[in-house]
Write an enzyme that holds these catalytic residues in place. Structure first.
Site, mmCIF file in Angstrom:
data_model
loop_
_atom_site.group_PDB
_atom_site.id
_atom_site.type_symbol
_atom_site.label_atom_id
_atom_site.label_comp_id
_atom_site.label_asym_id
_atom_site.label_seq_id
_atom_site.Cartn_x
_atom_site.Cartn_y
_atom_site.Cartn_z
ATOM 1 C CB SER A 67 -1.125 -0.807 1.663
ATOM 2 O OG SER A 67 -0.893 -1.231 0.552
ATOM 3 C CE LYS A 104 1.794 -3.931 0.830
ATOM 4 N NZ LYS A 104 0.851 -3.787 -0.229
#
Length: 146
Positions: A67, A104
């Site tokens: 990701s 993230k």
């Protein structure tokens, strides 16, 4: 080295030693034409001394997944995480979200907080009051194998 496994990240506590370090050649390594070998001087270098600013608040974690590939964080890379740093917009953070660790980019828009992946195949996550959410630490460096 103490290892703790979470679902998406494996955490490591660094071990520090006064005598750590490996040989370091202070001349730079030419990516063009070779330089004469007699021009180098050898010292000892500890990557912990370079990568770790706050020893008691620093941990390593191994990335699992794709990701964050757009930010240069690939599967199996080793992250250096400092828990003493303040979270801020656009920083890459290790977060605990609803029972799982994730890495993230933090996006703060007004009073909204988003966890932004760096891969178009993944969707941003908006943090709400219903989420069990903690910003666990800020990523300061990444160590890659070549």
């Amino acid at each position: 080295m103490l290892t703790t496994h979470a679902q998406n990240l494996s955490f490591f506590t660094p071990e520090f030693s006064e005598h750590s370090g490996i040989p370091y050649f202070d001349t730079g390594i030419s990516a063009g034409f070779p330089s004469p070998a007699e021009d180098f001087k050898q010292e000892r270098l500890s990557l912990d001394n370079i990568l770790v600013k706050n020893k008691l608040a620093t941990f390593y974690a191994r990335v699992s997944g794709q990701s964050m590939i757009g930010a240069g964080l690939d599967d199996n890379d080793l992250l250096v995480i400092d828990r003493s740093l303040e979270p801020a917009n656009n920083k890459i953070a290790v977060c605990f979200l609803d029972g799982e660790f994730t890495v993230k980019r933090l996006k703060v828009v007004g009073s909204d907080v988003w966890l932004q992946p760096e891969n178009p195949n993944y969707k941003p996550i908006k943090i709400t009051e219903e989420n069990n959410f903690v910003i666990w630490g800020i990523v300061t460096n990444v160590i890659k194998k070549v």
